[in-house]
Motif scaffolding. Structure first.
Motif, short mmCIF file in Angstrom:
data_model
loop_
_atom_site.label_atom_id
_atom_site.label_comp_id
_atom_site.label_asym_id
_atom_site.label_seq_id
_atom_site.Cartn_x
_atom_site.Cartn_y
_atom_site.Cartn_z
N LEU A 305 -16.74 -17.85 22.35
CA LEU A 305 -16.90 -17.73 20.91
C LEU A 305 -17.80 -18.81 20.34
N GLU A 306 -17.68 -20.02 20.87
CA GLU A 306 -18.57 -21.09 20.41
C GLU A 306 -20.01 -20.77 20.78
N LEU A 310 -19.43 -19.27 16.62
CA LEU A 310 -18.19 -19.26 15.85
C LEU A 310 -17.41 -20.55 16.08
N THR A 311 -16.69 -20.99 15.06
CA THR A 311 -15.86 -22.19 15.17
C THR A 311 -14.43 -21.78 15.49
N VAL A 312 -13.89 -22.34 16.59
CA VAL A 312 -12.55 -21.99 17.05
C VAL A 312 -11.69 -23.25 17.07
N SER A 321 -5.79 -17.86 19.14
CA SER A 321 -6.97 -18.59 18.68
C SER A 321 -7.24 -18.28 17.22
N TRP A 322 -7.60 -19.31 16.46
CA TRP A 322 -7.87 -19.19 15.02
C TRP A 322 -9.37 -19.41 14.82
N ILE A 323 -10.05 -18.38 14.31
CA ILE A 323 -11.51 -18.34 14.35
C ILE A 323 -12.07 -18.30 12.92
N ASP A 324 -12.99 -19.18 12.64
CA ASP A 324 -13.66 -19.24 11.33
C ASP A 324 -14.88 -18.32 11.35
N TYR A 355 -10.99 -15.91 8.07
CA TYR A 355 -10.61 -16.30 9.44
C TYR A 355 -10.04 -15.08 10.16
#
Length: 383
Positions: A305-306, A310-312, A321-324, A355
């Motif tokens: 994801l990075e 994306l910011t995880v 996982s919590w994804i911005d 999110y």
């Protein structure tokens, strides 16, 4: 030599009345939303259930003394927590415990305070119990989520009687450390708040150097004002069997909790008791294997994801996982990824739009396929 378990095995859950998979019945969407895992439960649990079923009688059942012994032993060995038999109250689910706690503490119209984003029943339990939900945003500094005690102080009112804590935290994946918990405990003591601590993910600590710390174990004064909610459901993947429990050391608080249950809360079913005992007695080798596997899944999700920009949030505990995704400018990110063949949870449900929550408790080949679909979808945005 330690047992090995095949967490890579893909088990078809379609056609089993599975909430997770039936949401997308007839559609090519990999479900990574609701928090149950796509792994078989520990062999010891399955065998215990088979044995119980073979008895053939499914009458009203109470928790056996051997289950109490298994739970008390597990809590002592894992946390050094000396819990007494009478402190335990059995519940058919942790969400039930949240709702009962809201009814047991204070009076109708009182405030219940909690940190957001958070597991949705934290937000719904107070109003369903005639209370007001007071939301305090977690602070996010340099990509790491933390408690904001200044904001907590500012949100406090004379009618605040109960603090709902999620520990470890769903969805941001934090394992609150001793300093954080001690600060929160001191706050609760200073303002005479009862703490209801949801510790259902306590057995899913992914950081090798860290351990879960039940807030009730900090000091006797904190223990007396704490309702701790626990269950084998997340750790051993038995949520459909409905067996949880509250640990409440204070006699008056425990009486209030049981009175609030009244005759409305149903008893735990006998297979739930059976699975819980087998899990606590014999599930540890499986759990250790699971933790190693989940750690690999967590790292795969973060890396992929990075790489997509994306910011995880770093997951210290849970399999979530919590994804911005705010910077993507997508009006409905859940629908966007569903269109790409991946089902995720919407941040709005947890009190924070922009999110997404991704459940990586699944076989790695399935997870890799889902991440590939997400990458292709994001690449299409820049074409």
């Amino acid at each position: 030599m330690e047992e090995t378990f095949d967490f890579d095995e893909i088990i078809d859950r379609r056609g089993t009345s599975c909430e997770k998979w039936d949401k997308y019945r007839g559609r090519d969407i990999i479900p990574l939303w609701v928090a149950d895992m796509d792994f078989r439960s520990p062999p010891a649990v399955i065998e215990a259930l088979k044995e119980r079923v073979s008895h053939g009688i499914f009458g009203y059942t109470h928790a056996p003394d051997t289950l109490y012994e298994a739970v008390l032993t597990a809590l002592k060995e894992e946390y050094g927590w000396e819990v007494k038999h009478e402190w335990i109250t059995w519940l058919p689910g942790l969400v039930t415990g949240l709702n009962v706690a809201c009814r047991a503490v204070g009076e109708p119209g009182d405030d219940v305070i909690t940190f957001t984003p958070v597991y949705p029943p934290f937000l719904s339990a107070p109003p369903l119990s005639g209370r007001q939900t007071v939301k305090v945003p977690l602070a996010c500094r340099d990509g790491r989520w933390g408690l904001d005690l200044e904001a907590l102080e500012a949100a406090l009112t004379p009618r605040t009687k109960l603090l709902l804590l999620c520990s470890p935290h769903n969805p941001v994946g934090r394992l609150w450390n001793r300093e954080e918990l001690a600060s929160l405990a001191a706050f609760a003591e200073h303002h005479d708040l009862v703490i209801c601590s949801d510790e259902i993910h306590a057995g899913l600590v992914l950081e090798e150097s860290q351990r879960h710390l039940p807030i009730a174990t900090l000091a006797p004064a904190i223990d007396r004002r704490t309702i701790t909610l626990l269950a084998p459901s997340k750790t051993f993947n038995v949520p459909g069997l409905g067996c949880s429990f509250a640990v409440i050391s204070d006699d008056a608080l425990r009486r209030a909790f049981r009175k609030a249950m009244g005759r409305v809360v149903p008893h735990v079913n006998l297979l739930g008791f059976t699975a819980a005992e087998a899990a606590y007695r014999h599930g540890e080798p499986w759990r250790r294997g699971l933790i190693r596997y989940l750690r690999g899944n967590r790292d795969l999700v973060a890396r992929e994801l990075e790489g997509m920009g994306l910011t995880v949030a770093h997951v210290e505990a849970t399999y979530l996982s919590w994804i911005d995704v705010r910077h993507l400018g997508i009006e409905d990110p859940v629908a966007f990824f569903e269109e790409a063949g991946v089902g995720l949870s919407c941040g709005s449900d947890f009190g924070l739009p922009g999110y997404l929550r991704l459940n990586f408790g699944c076989p790695r080949p399935l997870l890799a396929e889902a991440l590939g679909r997400m990458k292709a979808a994001l690449n299409s945005l820049s074409v």
